[in-house]
Enzyme design. Structure first.
Site, mmCIF file in Angstrom:
data_model
loop_
_atom_site.group_PDB
_atom_site.id
_atom_site.type_symbol
_atom_site.label_atom_id
_atom_site.label_comp_id
_atom_site.label_asym_id
_atom_site.label_seq_id
_atom_site.Cartn_x
_atom_site.Cartn_y
_atom_site.Cartn_z
ATOM 1 N N ARG A 237 -24.839 40.602 -47.718
ATOM 2 C CA ARG A 237 -23.745 39.690 -48.065
ATOM 3 C C ARG A 237 -23.464 38.832 -46.843
ATOM 4 N NH1 ARG A 237 -24.532 40.422 -52.621
ATOM 5 N NH2 ARG A 237 -23.132 41.137 -54.273
ATOM 6 N N GLU A 266 -20.421 30.482 -50.351
ATOM 7 C CA GLU A 266 -21.512 30.041 -51.226
ATOM 8 C C GLU A 266 -20.928 29.142 -52.301
ATOM 9 O OE1 GLU A 266 -23.611 33.506 -52.622
ATOM 10 O OE2 GLU A 266 -24.042 34.184 -50.600
ATOM 11 N N HIS A 285 -28.972 32.489 -52.701
ATOM 12 C CA HIS A 285 -28.616 33.802 -53.273
ATOM 13 C C HIS A 285 -29.465 34.111 -54.517
ATOM 14 C CE1 HIS A 285 -25.093 36.869 -53.349
ATOM 15 N NE2 HIS A 285 -26.223 37.423 -53.768
HETATM 16 C C1 GLV Z 1 -26.626 40.244 -55.541
HETATM 17 O O1 GLV Z 1 -26.338 39.838 -54.470
HETATM 18 C C2 GLV Z 1 -26.305 41.560 -55.969
HETATM 19 O O2 GLV Z 1 -25.453 42.223 -55.351
HETATM 20 O O3 GLV Z 1 -26.902 41.987 -56.959
#
Ligand code: GLV
Length: 320
Positions: A237, A266, A285
């Site tokens: 993250r 983001e 992401h």
């Molecule tokens: C994406 O970042 C997830 O946590 O699946």
């Protein structure tokens, strides 16, 4: 009153499964999150929500959702949800572990190879018409082969990443809240302190979730301990990294390069200094973004909702 909210456009085949059990309100946009006001209004009489990591499920939201029984988060990470308050209110929270493990590990691997071999820079070089001849050191990068890889976060994704290193003859170090003897046995990974991981690794790969413990773990102090030719990869993250400190570390040559799938904000601001650096590879992401895996994540959310509304145990509940 029987309403399920789906906060993003997903294929009709999944919506139909939910329509078999309740009225479904879908926010039919694939790239624009459901506005918070709309979500707060809809959740008041909802019994279930299918959400993405763009929805923040906090005290305000949960105080406003007296009928909610289950929140299915289409992600493995669930830092967007106040799980403790949900639990106090008897609301089950579910996530999507396992189904995305291999796909996400592959993205981490992609970022590692792309940064090590300067693939994005090299592609731009060709596109820009700069390729005039072969050069002895043209766009020369760094070998993954034979290097020391430090994995921060040895959960399922960390292990799937370690498994992929097998053909690269690397030395694997890892740091995690607890030891994982299976990773030590299966991938010859050595458990080390965070400091040792930083000091010894040629590639530092963060696969950890965002928690109070990991927030801003990669800060000025951490980058200062890394090798000056180290490459940092983050697929956990964004807020695990202090981005100002990362920019400083890259600008001052404290580390060589980085590859990021996640950012604190983001989408990233197009003026962000990280976007101006040739040695930084950023993707939006997309860790779990293969069609197959995204289908499996959506199905798992649907199955979790169906199970809870059917008074059965959730398939993948999260614990606080
Ligand atoms: C994406 O970042 C997830 O946590 O699946």
């Amino acid at each position: 009153m029987n309403k399920i909210i789906v906060t993003r456009q997903i294929p009709q085949k999944f919506i139909s499964q939910l329509e078999d059990i309740a009225e479904v309100v879908v926010w039919n946009e694939s790239l624009i999150p459901m506005p918070r006001d709309k979500f707060l209004a809809e959740v008041q009489d909802a019994i279930a929500c299918f959400i993405t990591l763009n929805e923040t499920i906090d005290e305000t939201c949960l105080a406003n959702a007296p009928h909610l029984k289950v929140i299915a988060n289409m992600a493995v990470g669930y830092d967007n949800i106040d799980v403790n308050i949900a639990k106090q209110k008897g609301i089950i929270v579910t996530n999507t572990p396992e189904v995305l493990t291999e796909t996400t590990a592959e993205l981490a691997f992609t970022l590692m190879l792309a940064t090590a071999r300067r693939i994005v820079e090299a592609e731009k070089y060709v596109q820009d018409g700069q390729w005039k001849s072969w050069g002895p050191y043209l766009l020369s990068g760094k070998d993954v082969y034979g290097s020391t890889i430090g994995i921060f976060g040895m959960g399922d994704i960390g292990k799937a990443f370690a498994k992929r290193l097998k053909g690269f003859d690397t030395n694997i170090l890892y740091h995690n809240r607890s030891r994982h003897e299976d990773a030590e046995r299966d991938y010859n990974a050595s458990f080390v302190s965070f400091e040792e991981l930083l000091e010894k690794s040629d590639f530092v790969v963060c696969t950890a979730p965002l928690t109070d413990e990991t927030k801003y773990k990669f800060n000025a102090e951490a980058f200062a301990k890394m090798k000056t030719d180290a490459i940092f990869i983050n697929i956990g993250r964004g807020a695990i990294v202090n981005e100002n400190d990362l920019v400083h570390a890259l600008n001052t040559g404290q580390i060589l390069a980085c590859g990021l799938d996640v950012l604190e904000q983001e989408p990233i601001d197009v003026e962000h200094p990280l976007l101006k650096m040739p040695n930084v590879v950023i993707v939006p992401h997309i860790g779990s973004a293969s069609e197959y895996t995204r289908d499996r994540m959506v199905q798992l959310c649907v199955d979790n909702i169906k199970a809870v509304l059917n008074n059965e145990p959730a398939i993948t509940p999260v614990s606080s």
